[in-house]
Each structure stands twice: as structure tokens, then as C-alpha cells.
Design an enzyme around this catalytic site. Structure first.
Site, PDB file in Angstrom:
ATOM      1  N   ASP A 210    -116.818   2.822  47.610  1.00 32.07           N
ATOM      2  CA  ASP A 210    -116.013   3.926  47.078  1.00 32.07           C
ATOM      3  C   ASP A 210    -114.768   3.373  46.390  1.00 32.07           C
ATOM      4  O   ASP A 210    -113.876   2.824  47.040  1.00 32.07           O
ATOM      5  CB  ASP A 210    -115.578   4.859  48.220  1.00 32.07           C
ATOM      6  CG  ASP A 210    -114.832   6.070  47.694  1.00 32.07           C
ATOM      7  OD1 ASP A 210    -115.490   7.086  47.393  1.00 32.07           O
ATOM      8  OD2 ASP A 210    -113.592   6.002  47.563  1.00 32.07           O
TER       9      ASP A 210
ATOM     10  N   TYR B 290    -107.455   3.102  41.390  1.00 35.82           N
ATOM     11  CA  TYR B 290    -107.240   1.965  42.295  1.00 35.82           C
ATOM     12  C   TYR B 290    -107.098   0.654  41.518  1.00 35.82           C
ATOM     13  O   TYR B 290    -106.685  -0.360  42.087  1.00 35.82           O
ATOM     14  CB  TYR B 290    -108.388   1.811  43.302  1.00 35.82           C
ATOM     15  CG  TYR B 290    -108.669   3.020  44.188  1.00 35.82           C
ATOM     16  CD1 TYR B 290    -107.774   4.092  44.247  1.00 35.82           C
ATOM     17  CD2 TYR B 290    -109.821   3.087  44.961  1.00 35.82           C
ATOM     18  CE1 TYR B 290    -108.039   5.196  45.039  1.00 35.82           C
ATOM     19  CE2 TYR B 290    -110.090   4.190  45.764  1.00 35.82           C
ATOM     20  CZ  TYR B 290    -109.199   5.247  45.799  1.00 35.82           C
ATOM     21  OH  TYR B 290    -109.468   6.341  46.587  1.00 35.82           O
TER      22      TYR B 290
ATOM     23  N   LYS C 225    -113.904   7.578  40.498  1.00 35.61           N
ATOM     24  CA  LYS C 225    -113.220   8.875  40.354  1.00 35.61           C
ATOM     25  C   LYS C 225    -112.397   8.902  39.076  1.00 35.61           C
ATOM     26  O   LYS C 225    -111.849   7.866  38.665  1.00 35.61           O
ATOM     27  CB  LYS C 225    -112.274   9.123  41.554  1.00 35.61           C
ATOM     28  CG  LYS C 225    -112.920   8.823  42.897  1.00 35.61           C
ATOM     29  CD  LYS C 225    -112.040   9.168  44.085  1.00 35.61           C
ATOM     30  CE  LYS C 225    -112.625   8.624  45.375  1.00 35.61           C
ATOM     31  NZ  LYS C 225    -112.274   7.224  45.675  1.00 35.61           N
TER      32      LYS C 225
ATOM     33  N   HIS D  33    -110.725  13.389  40.946  1.00 37.35           N
ATOM     34  CA  HIS D  33    -109.971  12.804  42.066  1.00 37.35           C
ATOM     35  C   HIS D  33    -109.084  13.830  42.785  1.00 37.35           C
ATOM     36  O   HIS D  33    -109.000  13.836  44.014  1.00 37.35           O
ATOM     37  CB  HIS D  33    -109.130  11.630  41.545  1.00 37.35           C
ATOM     38  CG  HIS D  33    -108.813  10.599  42.586  1.00 37.35           C
ATOM     39  ND1 HIS D  33    -108.672   9.262  42.285  1.00 37.35           N
ATOM     40  CD2 HIS D  33    -108.602  10.697  43.919  1.00 37.35           C
ATOM     41  CE1 HIS D  33    -108.384   8.593  43.397  1.00 37.35           C
ATOM     42  NE2 HIS D  33    -108.337   9.441  44.399  1.00 37.35           N
TER      43      HIS D  33
HETATM   44  N1  LIG Z   1    -110.042  10.737  47.311  1.00 36.81           N
HETATM   45  C1  LIG Z   1    -108.815  10.376  47.672  1.00 36.81           C
HETATM   46  O1  LIG Z   1    -107.813  10.958  47.240  1.00 36.81           O
HETATM   47  C2  LIG Z   1    -108.657   9.243  48.641  1.00 36.81           C
HETATM   48  C3  LIG Z   1    -107.419   9.021  49.258  1.00 36.81           C
HETATM   49  C4  LIG Z   1    -107.323   7.971  50.177  1.00 36.81           C
HETATM   50  C5  LIG Z   1    -108.415   7.184  50.464  1.00 36.81           C
HETATM   51  N2  LIG Z   1    -109.611   7.396  49.807  1.00 36.81           N
HETATM   52  C6  LIG Z   1    -110.804   6.550  50.092  1.00 36.81           C
HETATM   53  O2  LIG Z   1    -110.990   6.435  51.491  1.00 36.81           O
HETATM   54  C7  LIG Z   1    -110.997   5.061  51.857  1.00 36.81           C
HETATM   55  C8  LIG Z   1    -110.444   4.868  53.247  1.00 36.81           C
HETATM   56  O3  LIG Z   1    -109.139   5.409  53.349  1.00 36.81           O
HETATM   57  P1  LIG Z   1    -107.842   4.534  53.634  1.00 36.81           P
HETATM   58  O4  LIG Z   1    -108.088   3.176  53.132  1.00 36.81           O
HETATM   59  O5  LIG Z   1    -106.671   5.248  53.096  1.00 36.81           O
HETATM   60  O6  LIG Z   1    -107.684   4.584  55.228  1.00 36.81           O
HETATM   61  P2  LIG Z   1    -108.595   4.230  56.497  1.00 36.81           P
HETATM   62  O7  LIG Z   1    -109.918   3.696  56.108  1.00 36.81           O
HETATM   63  O8  LIG Z   1    -108.530   5.402  57.403  1.00 36.81           O
HETATM   64  O9  LIG Z   1    -107.729   3.076  57.187  1.00 36.81           O
HETATM   65  C9  LIG Z   1    -107.538   1.834  56.588  1.00 36.81           C
HETATM   66  C10 LIG Z   1    -106.514   1.074  57.455  1.00 36.81           C
HETATM   67  O10 LIG Z   1    -107.043   0.895  58.765  1.00 36.81           O
HETATM   68  C11 LIG Z   1    -107.092  -0.484  59.097  1.00 36.81           C
HETATM   69  N3  LIG Z   1    -108.358  -0.677  59.816  1.00 36.81           N
HETATM   70  C12 LIG Z   1    -109.606  -0.622  59.293  1.00 36.81           C
HETATM   71  N4  LIG Z   1    -110.525  -0.846  60.238  1.00 36.81           N
HETATM   72  C13 LIG Z   1    -109.851  -1.048  61.393  1.00 36.81           C
HETATM   73  C14 LIG Z   1    -110.244  -1.352  62.719  1.00 36.81           C
HETATM   74  N5  LIG Z   1    -111.537  -1.501  63.018  1.00 36.81           N
HETATM   75  N6  LIG Z   1    -109.285  -1.499  63.682  1.00 36.81           N
HETATM   76  C15 LIG Z   1    -107.966  -1.368  63.355  1.00 36.81           C
HETATM   77  N7  LIG Z   1    -107.530  -1.073  62.107  1.00 36.81           N
HETATM   78  C16 LIG Z   1    -108.466  -0.931  61.134  1.00 36.81           C
HETATM   79  C17 LIG Z   1    -107.057  -1.224  57.769  1.00 36.81           C
HETATM   80  O11 LIG Z   1    -106.436  -2.495  57.925  1.00 36.81           O
HETATM   81  P3  LIG Z   1    -106.968  -3.869  57.273  1.00 36.81           P
HETATM   82  O12 LIG Z   1    -107.480  -3.553  55.895  1.00 36.81           O
HETATM   83  O13 LIG Z   1    -105.726  -4.717  57.276  1.00 36.81           O
HETATM   84  O14 LIG Z   1    -108.045  -4.399  58.177  1.00 36.81           O
HETATM   85  C18 LIG Z   1    -106.203  -0.302  56.924  1.00 36.81           C
HETATM   86  O15 LIG Z   1    -104.824  -0.526  57.200  1.00 36.81           O
HETATM   87  C19 LIG Z   1    -110.154   4.408  50.766  1.00 36.81           C
HETATM   88  O16 LIG Z   1    -110.306   3.009  50.715  1.00 36.81           O
HETATM   89  C20 LIG Z   1    -110.644   5.136  49.548  1.00 36.81           C
HETATM   90  O17 LIG Z   1    -111.895   4.603  49.123  1.00 36.81           O
HETATM   91  C21 LIG Z   1    -109.739   8.419  48.918  1.00 36.81           C
END
Ligand SMILES: NC(=O)c1ccc[n+]([C@@H]2O[C@H](COP(=O)([O-])OP(=O)(O)OC[C@H]3O[C@@H](n4cnc5c(N)ncnc54)[C@H](OP(=O)(O)O)[C@@H]3O)[C@@H](O)[C@H]2O)c1
Length: 275
Positions: free
Chosen positions: A45, A50, A75, A108
Site C-alpha cells: 500500500d 508518500y 492513491k 486519498h
Molecule cells: N489512507 C490514508 O490516509 C492513510 C493514512 C495513514 C496510513 N495509511 C496506510 O496505512 C499504513 C499503516 O499505517 P501507519 O504506518 O500510519 O501506522 P501503523 O501501521 O499502525 O503503525 C506503524 C508504527 O508501528 C510500529 N510497529 C509496527 N509493527 C510493530 C510491532 N510489531 N511492534 C511494535 N511496533 C510496531 C512501526 O515502527 P517501525 O517501523 O519502527 O518498526 C511504526 O512506528 C501506512 O503505511 C499507509 O500505507 C493510509
């Protein structure tokens, strides 16, 4: 690793667990995505916003995996909404990814102040009909935005990618999404790691001998939601897709669901007005 597929439309399925690349710097993206593909992820994704679509495409090419085995979402940036700009923005993403066909393309954010998401959707419908995109969907759409779009749409969005994690579950938006026959995709599924410290999560993790992140991801999966956790840490990349050797009980599911405090981490889509 056997990740279930979710049906989006005839002939199009999406793996229920994907790998998100938000906030991964462009120069690190290829390596991280290669690692995710090695760990078994077959759904990536990304987004124009990004700035790392090129790294995603490079990793897929280097992996040697057949193109049809990796599902790629990108997106449209808010500033590119509109009948005259959306097609060119799609072409830019397609070129950066180095793909002939994008599996899923999302608006998006609705950005209702501009009033352009319906005309943007019409461009998406054309690209879908032409075969450049296998499935089209939306992101950050609230119930009113979905209802308005559905009045004009010929193609129902395949997914609504929204902020969902234990402390912000958005039951109303999830219900409205499902009532239109749209699949819920959870972004920030771990609450950017802030939802991992709750006692209900930690005690379930202890009971099953898994990590708090695995518990939270399993909580989503048992509700039929698609998840796209992000990590750049090799061990977390691996464990975040290792979700199929345990099952949360009903009381464990309920305890995690009761953590909802209705507090967003991301902007309110009704007011998010950036390019
Ligand atoms: N459509 C939208 O508007 C929108 C907005 C936000 C996000 N997204 C999508 O959703 C995806 C995920 O969201 P996100 O990146 O914001 O947040 P997330 O996946 O909820 O959390 C990512 C964070 O959690 C940590 N983490 C991951 N696995 C872990 C584990 N097993 N134990 C402890 N900590 C862990 C990561 O650290 P490390 O990387 O340091 O390991 C990072 O700091 C994004 O990458 C993007 O593709 C879309």
C-alpha cells in the site's frame, strides 16, 4: 504463510494483510518492500503523496515474483483531484511504479471543501473501464461523502481505507461503508504503535504467546477487515504477517473493542484541506 483473500469485484481479490509504506523514506523503500515480499506479503500500500512509489515498483521487479502475484495500491493526491488533472496524476503514478496496470487506485481524501470528488471518481471509472486499474476505491470517506458519491457513481468503490484501530474504531463509518457493499480497509491498524500498551491487548498477547501487535492485527482480521501495518524493523515485518496460528476468544475481542475512545490520530476528513 496463508493470508486469506477478500473479494473486491469479479475476478479481483486482495490479500487481507498488506504492507504499508507511509513515512518510509524513498531511499529506504525498495529495501523494506523487498524484505516484506521475502516475508510473504503480496499486497503493498503506497500513495503518490508518500513519494516512494518508485521504490515499491523497483522492489517488485527485483523480487522476480510474477506481476499477478503482488497486489499494488496507490492513491491520488488531494491537489490532483479534478476532471482535468486526475488522469495525468494516475499516469505519473503508473510510470513511477513501472506497472502497466495498478491493482487498486484510491481517492486519498474526500476534501469536500473543493467539491471535486465526484468528477474525480468519474475519471477513475474511465481508467477502470479502460483496464488500467483493476479496482477503484476511496479513502477517508465519511458516511455523508459515501452517500453523495453513491448518488452519482456507476461503479461502487471496492474499498474505503479509513483510520481504524482499537482506540478509534469508527463504528458508524464502518457500518455505512459495509451497508454500501464496500470493504473496510484499516489504516494505522496498530494506532501507530500507540494502541499496543493497553492491558487488554497485553494480556491477550501473553495468553497466546504472541506480540501485542499480532493481537491487534488479529482483532481486525476476525472482523473481516483488511490491514496494512507498516514497519521497517525486520522482525516486526515478519511477525506482523504471522497471524494465523491463534484465534482471539469472544471475551478477548470484546475487551479490545471496549478500548474505543473515539480519538482520531489523523486529520478529520471533513476538514482535511491540504494538497
Ligand atoms: N489512507 C490514508 O490516509 C492513510 C493514512 C495513514 C496510513 N495509511 C496506510 O496505512 C499504513 C499503516 O499505517 P501507519 O504506518 O500510519 O501506522 P501503523 O501501521 O499502525 O503503525 C506503524 C508504527 O508501528 C510500529 N510497529 C509496527 N509493527 C510493530 C510491532 N510489531 N511492534 C511494535 N511496533 C510496531 C512501526 O515502527 P517501525 O517501523 O519502527 O518498526 C511504526 O512506528 C501506512 O503505511 C499507509 O500505507 C493510509
Amino acid at each position: 504463510m496463508s493470508v486469506p483473500d477478500i473479494a473486491l469485484e469479479t475476478g479481483v481479490t486482495i490479500p487481507q494483510v498488506g504492507y504499508g509504506v507511509f513515512q518510509i523514506p524513498p531511499e529506504q523503500t525498495q529495501e523494506s518492500v523487498e524484505r516484506a515480499l521475502e516475508a510473504g506479503y503480496r499486497h503493498i500500500d503506497t500513495a503518490a503523496g508518500y513519494g516512494n512509489e518508485a521504490g515499491v515498483g523497483a522492489a517488485i521487479r527485483v523480487s522476480g515474483l510474477p506481476r499477478e502475484e503482488v497486489f499494488v495500491t496507490t492513491k491520488l493526491r488531494n491537489g490532483d483531484q479534478g476532471a482535468r488533472t486526475a488522469r495525468q496524476a494516475f499516469e505519473n503514478s503508473r510510470e513511477l511504479l513501472g506497472l502497466d496496470v495498478v491493482d487498486l487506485y484510491l481517492i486519498h481524501w474526500p476534501r469536500p471543501s473543493r467539491g471535486q470528488y465526484v468528477e474525480t471518481w468519474q475519471v477513475f471509472e474511465q481508467l477502470h473501464a479502460e483496464g488500467s486499474i483493476r479496482a477503484i476505491g476511496v479513502s477517508n470517506f465519511l458516511p455523508d461523502h459515501l452517500a453523495h458519491l453513491m448518488e452519482h457513481a456507476e461503479v461502487t468503490p471496492a474499498v474505503n481505507q479509513i483510520e481504524v484501530h482499537p482506540s478509534f474504531a469508527q463504528p458508524g463509518t464502518q457500518q455505512a461503508t459495509r451497508e454500501h457493499g464496500i470493504v473496510v480497509e484499516a489504516y494505522a491498524p496498530l494506532g501507530q504503535a500507540q494502541d499496543l500498551a493497553h492491558a487488554a491487548v497485553r494480556s491477550a498477547a501473553k495468553a497466546h504467546g504472541v506480540s501485542p501487535a499480532q493481537v491487534v492485527l488479529r482483532w481486525h482480521l476476525q472482523q473481516g477487515t483488511i490491514v496494512i501495518p507498516k514497519s521497517v524493523t525486520p522482525e516486526r515485518i515478519r511477525s506482523n504477517i504471522d497471524l494465523f496460528g491463534f484465534e482471539l476468544s469472544e471475551p478477548q475481542m470484546d475487551a479490545i473493542s471496549s478500548l474505543d475512545s473515539d480519538q482520531r490520530m489523523f486529520p478529520d476528513p471533513q476538514n482535511a484541506d491540504f494538497d
